[in-house]
Design a protein around this motif. Structure first.
Motif, PDB file in Angstrom:
ATOM      1  N   TYR A   1       0.805  -1.303  -0.058  1.00 13.68           N
ATOM      2  CA  TYR A   1       0.087   0.111   0.008  1.00 13.68           C
ATOM      3  C   TYR A   1       0.929   1.267   0.048  1.00 13.68           C
ATOM      4  O   TYR A   1       0.226   2.408  -0.098  1.00 13.68           O
TER       5      TYR A   1
ATOM      6  N   THR B   1       2.577   2.667   2.275  1.00 15.93           N
ATOM      7  CA  THR B   1       2.620   3.536   3.274  1.00 15.93           C
ATOM      8  C   THR B   1       2.603   2.496   4.752  1.00 15.93           C
ATOM      9  O   THR B   1       2.175   1.655   4.727  1.00 15.93           O
TER      10      THR B   1
ATOM     11  N   ASN C   1       1.639   3.672   7.331  1.00 11.73           N
ATOM     12  CA  ASN C   1       0.532   4.272   8.246  1.00 11.73           C
ATOM     13  C   ASN C   1      -0.846   3.354   8.134  1.00 11.73           C
ATOM     14  O   ASN C   1      -1.510   3.348   7.171  1.00 11.73           O
TER      15      ASN C   1
ATOM     16  N   GLN D   1      -3.503   2.742   9.566  1.00 10.39           N
ATOM     17  CA  GLN D   1      -4.643   3.519   9.444  1.00 10.39           C
ATOM     18  C   GLN D   1      -5.254   3.863   8.282  1.00 10.39           C
ATOM     19  O   GLN D   1      -6.493   4.099   7.848  1.00 10.39           O
ATOM     20  N   GLU D   2      -4.370   3.978   7.189  1.00  6.30           N
ATOM     21  CA  GLU D   2      -4.796   4.227   5.659  1.00  6.30           C
ATOM     22  C   GLU D   2      -4.781   3.062   4.858  1.00  6.30           C
ATOM     23  O   GLU D   2      -5.453   3.104   3.679  1.00  6.30           O
ATOM     24  N   TRP D   3      -4.486   1.906   5.446  1.00  5.02           N
ATOM     25  CA  TRP D   3      -4.605   0.730   4.480  1.00  5.02           C
ATOM     26  C   TRP D   3      -6.158   0.354   4.205  1.00  5.02           C
ATOM     27  O   TRP D   3      -7.072   0.312   5.278  1.00  5.02           O
TER      28      TRP D   3
ATOM     29  N   ALA E   1      -6.478  -2.891   8.290  1.00  5.98           N
ATOM     30  CA  ALA E   1      -6.236  -1.527   9.117  1.00  5.98           C
ATOM     31  C   ALA E   1      -6.411  -1.882  10.581  1.00  5.98           C
ATOM     32  O   ALA E   1      -5.367  -1.145  11.517  1.00  5.98           O
TER      33      ALA E   1
ATOM     34  N   ASN F   1       3.789   4.446  13.692  1.00  4.55           N
ATOM     35  CA  ASN F   1       3.528   3.484  12.317  1.00  4.55           C
ATOM     36  C   ASN F   1       4.326   2.325  12.431  1.00  4.55           C
ATOM     37  O   ASN F   1       4.972   2.116  11.808  1.00  4.55           O
TER      38      ASN F   1
END
Length: 900
Positions: free
Chosen positions: A398, A400, A402, A404-406, A410, A470
């Motif tokens: 993905y 990233t 982070n 929470q952005e997957w 997430a 992260n």
């Protein structure tokens, strides 16, 4: 098998002694299943238990103190009480123990000494048993492998007081020594003492300093063994002192490096320590910090896993040779290009190493993953390895870290992750790549550890206080963290605005409920590779500086946990608490002019709005946090950064901050006396604020923070036998030294950052023995860099600390550096560990011509690029006979070569 336990320990009213051990009858080591002892006088305790013979041939046990059914203290367990019980034996044991407190010389019991510096690699066997036995057990750690503990006394068997004929004891359980005597052959009363015995020269070197031990006839029956477990024994030996080098792994450079240091280079660094008589090699954290595969991942304290090693530290030469000759030759060329660079090109190295990982994995991966060695590693590490591998797979998929952005996963689901990671699943091969890399890193570092221990060199690691928000742990165990806070440090010599590390803070209350298992597992994993460690920012175990997520600087932080003040309490200091006045920035024309000069009018119109007709202003809503300002300037290149920094100052220009948990409680803002709002107070108000401020930051929390640290640190520091060193710099509460002294944690002493009030430079001769002294750390300029920063201070140092007359030279000459290094080696500290750059500074021919290029980090810059590399190769260092002889001579002259 009957065992009768006896211990003398004076308890308080309502307390009882209990016994816990590795047998079902003793609770299998649990507190709940422990066995109560009995007493008639509150001092002499005993209990008799019947045990089945353990299949492993021994039991381990320890004593605890309970009050009203609750554990109130337990004895030190650094050297477990171990009693060998031969299988199928009919022996009965009468055991006399002494309560074990933390030894005053705890460092000698650490694995730094028992597995490395004073290691007994070839231990003698335990002695045979007789019908009637007296078993002596003594803890004596400071005995090198050329010597042993021996017992001498008024018996022919014990040399009839001739110490050269003393009876050697077994070091099978070193640092515990033991010997079994046939009680039937002894004459009573038995008198004896312990001696330090030189095995090579077959002679005694020293008697113990205590009076003779006397034992009357114990009247043993057949198949009975009397066990006499004496407390720790020390000899009157010279004070032990050692020296070492500190260098990040990424900074190492060998002829085979790929533009960055690796674990193969670390092994060569151990070789350099050996030939220069140094005993310690200290490194920075080596955990994986890969978030986006760019240079910003170079920050070694921002780990995405507390267990996984950074793939960049792989010595790819040890992974195997590519069969594709053309590709192999391409890597030879790339290696030469990257290794010629003066600093680390993080992104170029990352690309090349990952290209190699994919190729060698395709070639060797299946075979390695099918091996018994890998399967053992996987079984022992799968609890962290599987989530880590899947995290890395998703991060790269993905683009990233982070989570929470997957778009998927997430929220961590252990069962789903385990299912996805099975060998029969589609993505297994991609996920298993990370298994393969971590297994190879484990093998390489284990090899370095074994090599260092064999050569009496201690590897000293570094445990960061925080983790990346992260990270694998933040994803899998979010309940342990406060993701709404940022960890940092208040203003200090490193940064006048404080430091904002960006790490989430810990939910210590949650961690306490499971006995700090998260930290315990972390420490135990580290002990597989290191025998000493530095606790980064040990003050974080007392309290952490927590900064709101909308702040950039550390000035708007507050200590947590803490004892914030109510309005009434603030008022009791003579301050009429006004929320509107004290909690909001004071902005007027005078302050704007002071901060922005000719741009004041522009700033006022662009970023503020008037508060009625008061002549004061507030920052407009769209700019009213430092993060909003940061984002605005990040997207507008035509604005001056000086305006941005001035706006940061406007926002932090407050006298008090609301407590993060209780909005009706308040903290005085750190360093508020330097800001505009404080200067607008009346003289009486300033005096009242100063009184409140000093009490709040330097007295109010001492006992409270002491309690907080003692909840955590005893359990954590005693969970392994590594030697513990604490980084105790900055704003240090008085309670820090209390705890570190009680737990025998070595402090960090830096002459230019004295802990004594009203001193410009620390007194090297007054450093505590249990300390590590150094000239500079990775967060500071080196000795040569510091010399050029402030010439007036340098001049005072030249005249006072070096006792030299005249004008100090503009640069630190090799001769000056030599004297500074010599003075530090002569300090009272147990360990003197110097940065590699400071060791090199003593040699004019070999040191880096550019002193400014030697700095590793600038703490005030959270976006600093960590890319310092040695300007020499380790091979050149190993051949630098002049420098190496200088270092050996310095170490020998200052009695820091214990093997001499």
């Amino acid at each position: 098998m009957r065992l009768s336990f006896h211990i003398e320990y004076h308890t308080n009213w309502g307390e009882e002694i209990r016994l816990s051990g590795s047998s079902p009858m003793l609770g299998m080591g649990s507190d709940e299943g422990s066995v109560a002892l009995y007493t008639t006088d509150g001092r002499h305790w005993n209990v008799e238990v019947e045990l089945e013979c353990p299949t492993n041939g021994f039991i381990e046990y320890h004593y605890l103190v309970f009050r009203n059914g609750h554990l109130v203290r337990e004895e030190w367990k650094g050297v477990p009480r171990k009693l060998e019980l031969p299988v199928d034996s009919q022996q009965s044991y009468i055991i006399y123990d002494s309560w074990q407190d933390i030894p005053k010389q705890l460092h000698f019991y650490s694995s730094a000494f028992t597995e490395s510096l004073l290691a007994h690699h070839h231990r003698s066997a335990t002695v045979e048993h007789h019908s009637k036995n007296i078993l002596f057990k003594v803890q004596a750690p400071r005995i090198n492998n050329n010597c042993c503990l021996a017992i001498c006394g008024n018996q022919e068997l014990l040399g009839n007081w001739n110490p050269d004929k003393a009876l050697p004891m077994s070091d099978a359980n070193f640092p515990e020594w033991q010997i079994t005597l046939n009680a039937s052959t002894l004459n009573y009363p038995l008198e004896y003492k312990f001696v330090l015995y030189n095995l090579q020269e077959q002679r005694a070197e020293m008697w113990e300093s205590q009076s003779n031990h006397i034992l009357d006839d114990p009247h043993l029956r057949k198949e009975e063994t009397l066990v006499l477990a004496t407390q720790q024994l020390y000899f009157d030996l010279p004070v032990w002192k050692g020296a070492g080098v500190a260098v990040p792994v990424f900074s190492l450079r060998s002829e085979s490096s790929f533009g960055i240091g690796d674990f193969g280079d670390l092994k060569q660094m151990v070789d350099w320590a050996i030939i220069t008589n140094q005993q310690i090699v200290q490194i920075l954290p080596i955990n994986d910090t890969t978030i986006n595969h760019t240079w910003t991942d170079s920050y070694p304290y921002n780990s995405i896993s507390i267990y996984a090693f950074h793939p960049m530290y792989m010595d790819i030469g040890q992974m195997g040779i590519l069969k594709d000759k053309k590709k192999a030759q391409e890597f030879v060329i790339k290696q030469k290009e990257l290794n010629a660079l003066t600093t680390v090109d993080y992104e170029a190295v990352d690309r090349v190493k990952w290209e190699y990982f994919h190729l060698i994995y395709a070639q060797e991966g299946a075979k390695v993953l099918a091996s018994d060695a890998f399967n053992l590693f996987f079984e022992e590490n799968k609890e962290w390895l599987v989530p880590y591998a899947f995290f890395c797979y998703l991060r790269d998929k993905y683009n990233t870290a982070n989570f929470q952005e997957w778009p998927e996963h997430a929220t961590y689901d252990a069962n789903r992750i385990k299912e996805y990671s099975r060998p029969d699943k589609t993505h297994y091969k991609d996920i298993a790549l990370y298994f393969y890399i971590q297994f190879n890193l484990h093998l390489q570092l284990t090899q370095v550890t074994t090599y260092a221990r064999q050569h009496s060199v201690v590897l000293k690691g570094d445990i960061p206080i925080g983790i990346s928000r992260n990270s694998v742990e933040a994803w899998t165990e979010p309940h342990y963290f406060n993701l709404a806070g940022q960890a940092g440090a208040p203003p200090d010599d490193f940064s006048v605005n404080g430091q904002n590390w960006g790490f989430p803070t810990y939910n210590w209350d949650v961690m306490e409920k499971d006995g700090y298992s998260w930290w315990m597992k972390r420490f135990k994993k580290m002990a597989e590779y290191f025998d000493a460690y530095r606790i980064d920012h040990i003050l974080g175990f007392f309290r952490i500086w927590e900064i709101p997520t909308n702040a950039v600087h550390g000035l708007l932080g507050q200590f947590t946990p803490a004892l914030p003040m109510s309005k009434e309490e603030v008022a009791s200091y003579g301050i009429n608490f006004d929320e509107e006045r004290f909690l909001n920035p004071l902005i007027d024309d005078s302050f704007l002019e002071q901060l922005f000069g000719s741009q004041a009018t522009y700033v006022k119109e662009q970023f503020t709005e008037p508060i009625g007709d008061t002549g004061k202003y507030r920052i407009r809503f769209e700019f009213n946090t430092q993060r909003k300002i940061e984002a605005f300037f990040a997207n507008n290149d035509n604005f001056s950064l000086s305006i941005r920094d001035g706006l940061y100052r406007l926002i932090s220009n407050v006298l008090f901050l609301r407590d993060h948990k209780d909005p009706e409680k308040f903290h005085p803002r750190i360093s508020a006396q330097l800001d505009y709002q404080y200067k607008q107070l009346t003289t009486e108000e300033q005096e009242a604020f100063n009184h409140l401020y000093n009490h709040f930051y330097f007295h109010r929390h001492n006992e409270f923070w002491h309690q907080q640290a003692m909840k955590k640190l005893p359990k954590l520091t005693q969970s392994t036998r590594m030697m513990v060193c604490g980084e105790d710099l900055g704003m240090i509460p008085e309670s820090v030294s209390w705890v570190m002294n009680d737990l025998r944690i070595l402090s960090l002493e830096i002459q230019r950052m004295p802990k004594e009030p009203n001193c410009e430079f620390g007194n090297l001769n007054k450093y505590p023995y249990l300390s590590v002294c150094t000239i500079s750390t990775h967060d500071m300029s080196t000795l040569r860099g510091w010399w050029e920063e402030d010439y007036t201070k340098t001049q005072r140092y030249f005249n006072t600390e070096l006792a030299l007359q005249g004008i100090a030279p503009v640069t630190a000459t090799a001769e000056i550096c030599h004297q500074v290094v010599h003075n530090h080696l002569e300090s009272n500290s147990m360990l003197c560990i110097l940065a590699l750059q400071d060791w090199l500074s003593i040699n004019a021919e070999l040191r880096n011509p550019n002193a400014q290029a030697e700095r590793i980090n600038i703490p005030s810059n959270p976006k600093h690029y960590w890319q310092y590399r040695m300007h020499l190769t380790i091979e050149e260092l190993l051949r630098a006979n002049n420098l190496n002889d200088q270092i050996k001579t310095l170490i020998n002259q200052t009695s820091r070569n214990p093997h001499k």
